[in-house]
Scaffold this motif. Structure first.
Motif, PDB file in Angstrom:
ATOM      1  N   LEU A  83       0.833  -1.205   0.000  1.00  0.00           N
ATOM      2  CA  LEU A  83       0.000   0.000   0.000  1.00  0.00           C
ATOM      3  C   LEU A  83       0.866   1.253   0.000  1.00  0.00           C
ATOM      4  O   LEU A  83       0.588   2.214  -0.734  1.00  0.00           O
ATOM      5  CB  LEU A  83      -0.923  -0.006   1.214  1.00  0.00           C
ATOM      6  CG  LEU A  83      -1.824   1.220   1.388  1.00  0.00           C
ATOM      7  CD1 LEU A  83      -2.750   1.379   0.203  1.00  0.00           C
ATOM      8  CD2 LEU A  83      -2.616   1.130   2.686  1.00  0.00           C
ATOM      9  N   LYS A  84       1.926   1.256   0.803  1.00  0.00           N
ATOM     10  CA  LYS A  84       2.817   2.414   0.846  1.00  0.00           C
ATOM     11  C   LYS A  84       3.494   2.651  -0.498  1.00  0.00           C
ATOM     12  O   LYS A  84       3.566   3.798  -0.972  1.00  0.00           O
ATOM     13  CB  LYS A  84       3.866   2.207   1.938  1.00  0.00           C
ATOM     14  CG  LYS A  84       4.854   3.345   2.083  1.00  0.00           C
ATOM     15  CD  LYS A  84       5.719   3.165   3.315  1.00  0.00           C
ATOM     16  CE  LYS A  84       6.555   1.911   3.243  1.00  0.00           C
ATOM     17  NZ  LYS A  84       7.471   1.771   4.392  1.00  0.00           N
ATOM     18  N   VAL A  85       3.966   1.578  -1.113  1.00  0.00           N
ATOM     19  CA  VAL A  85       4.610   1.702  -2.419  1.00  0.00           C
ATOM     20  C   VAL A  85       3.632   2.253  -3.457  1.00  0.00           C
ATOM     21  O   VAL A  85       3.965   3.159  -4.238  1.00  0.00           O
ATOM     22  CB  VAL A  85       5.167   0.334  -2.868  1.00  0.00           C
ATOM     23  CG1 VAL A  85       5.626   0.393  -4.324  1.00  0.00           C
ATOM     24  CG2 VAL A  85       6.319  -0.096  -1.974  1.00  0.00           C
ATOM     25  N   MET A  86       2.404   1.745  -3.452  1.00  0.00           N
ATOM     26  CA  MET A  86       1.402   2.185  -4.422  1.00  0.00           C
ATOM     27  C   MET A  86       0.946   3.620  -4.160  1.00  0.00           C
ATOM     28  O   MET A  86       0.813   4.424  -5.092  1.00  0.00           O
ATOM     29  CB  MET A  86       0.207   1.239  -4.390  1.00  0.00           C
ATOM     30  CG  MET A  86       0.431  -0.079  -5.102  1.00  0.00           C
ATOM     31  SD  MET A  86       0.557   0.131  -6.894  1.00  0.00           S
ATOM     32  CE  MET A  86      -1.077   0.761  -7.269  1.00  0.00           C
ATOM     33  N   LEU A  87       0.678   3.945  -2.899  1.00  0.00           N
ATOM     34  CA  LEU A  87       0.209   5.296  -2.569  1.00  0.00           C
ATOM     35  C   LEU A  87       1.221   6.360  -2.978  1.00  0.00           C
ATOM     36  O   LEU A  87       0.872   7.333  -3.668  1.00  0.00           O
ATOM     37  CB  LEU A  87      -0.065   5.398  -1.070  1.00  0.00           C
ATOM     38  CG  LEU A  87      -1.444   4.969  -0.559  1.00  0.00           C
ATOM     39  CD1 LEU A  87      -1.479   5.040   0.963  1.00  0.00           C
ATOM     40  CD2 LEU A  87      -2.549   5.828  -1.153  1.00  0.00           C
ATOM     41  N   ILE A  88       2.455   6.168  -2.569  1.00  0.00           N
ATOM     42  CA  ILE A  88       3.487   7.160  -2.878  1.00  0.00           C
ATOM     43  C   ILE A  88       3.789   7.174  -4.372  1.00  0.00           C
ATOM     44  O   ILE A  88       3.925   8.241  -4.986  1.00  0.00           O
ATOM     45  CB  ILE A  88       4.760   6.880  -2.066  1.00  0.00           C
ATOM     46  CG1 ILE A  88       4.469   6.962  -0.568  1.00  0.00           C
ATOM     47  CG2 ILE A  88       5.865   7.864  -2.443  1.00  0.00           C
ATOM     48  CD1 ILE A  88       5.637   6.587   0.313  1.00  0.00           C
TER      49      ILE A  88
END
Length: 287
Positions: A81-86
């Motif tokens: 999720l962090k990789v996708m959000l950023i």
């Protein structure tokens, strides 16, 4: 409401069917052909629902260990999720800045040239070349850019985030650039220029407001591009993300949970982009 319910049911069945493909496809070596055992699908659907109704996500096999999915999925989910959000939000912000607000500067032309060159190269090749370049940087300078250890923390996530952002940026920047020049030739833009309005005011109050619907309409495709790269990146860079449950198991339960988690990540990223647009308009755009 009925239509939404139908869509949810269709998506649910489709994801379970995709997860069950290894189980329902068999190779008939005698006749040298594939056989589809669709009669197993009702049992697969029932077993999945039964497992979830017990308050458990099921188990998966990691090497010789059998582990509960709910014990490991939290960290993996938030990593992806962090990789996708950023990655996705950065791609949209960079594309907007260079495609609209800095479009008149020479730097943008250089940026556009670089992206046009990169857009001719398949995403997989870009990812591989980037990894080779990162390894060579470490050899030349001693500076570690990436790590293939899953417990390396930020060193194992910032580079995958950068690679995830590449495909959405390539696609979105070209879209915004085309729409910017189309919008700039409209009569209301020429009228605003003739009235002596500043370029920044025109970009904020007129150009962005007319380009934003096109970006919103392409959000699903942008996120799909990022998700496709995420599958490749997490696998070859040994990132402990949600795709671990899809690649490291041939069982239906972990694959299905992984695919449902990917769907949830996509929805969260979509909502985050819409929220960023909403806050941006509330702060800078006069409605």
């Amino acid at each position: 409401m009925l239509r939404v319910l139908q869509q949810i049911v269709i998506i649910f069945l489709l994801i379970l069917t995709l997860a069950a493909l290894p189980a329902i496809i068999e190779v008939n070596s005698a006749d040298n052909k594939l056989e589809w055992n669709f009669e197993q699908l009702p049992t697969i659907y029932g077993d999945f629902i039964s497992e979830i109704s017990k308050g458990s996500l099921g188990n998966y096999q990691l090497g010789e260990q059998v582990r509960a999915i709910e014990e490991d999925i939290g960290d993996n989910f938030f990593t992806s999720l962090k990789v996708m959000l950023i990655g996705v939000n950065s791609a949209i912000i960079i594309s907007l800045i260079f495609g609209i607000f800095l479009s008149r500067f020479h730097l943008t032309k250089v940026f556009n040239l670089i992206l046009n060159i990169l857009s001719t190269i398949p995403d997989f090749i870009i990812i591989v070349i980037s990894m080779i370049l990162a390894v060579n940087i470490y050899r030349w300078t001693g500076i570690r850019v990436i790590s293939l250890r899953p417990d390396a923390g930020a060193l194992n996530t910032w580079f995958p985030t950068l690679l995830v952002a590449i495909a959405p940026t390539l696609y979105l920047f070209k879209l915004i650039t085309v729409k910017y020049f189309q919008t700039s030739s409209e009569d209301y833009i020429k009228t605003a220029v003739a009235k002596g309005m500043s370029l920044n005011y025109i970009n904020f109050q007129h150009v962005f407001k007319n380009i934003e619907p096109f970006i919103t309409a392409e959000l699903v495709k942008i996120i799909s591009l990022a998700i496709g790269n995420l599958f490749i990146i997490e696998y070859i860079m040994n990132v402990s993300g949600i795709t671990k449950f899809i690649f490291q198991s041939n069982e239906i339960q972990p694959i299905a949970i992984g695919l449902f988690s990917m769907l949830l990540i996509s929805a969260i990223v979509y909502l985050s982009v819409r929220l960023v647009f909403y806050l941006f308009k509330r702060g800078f755009i006069y409605e």
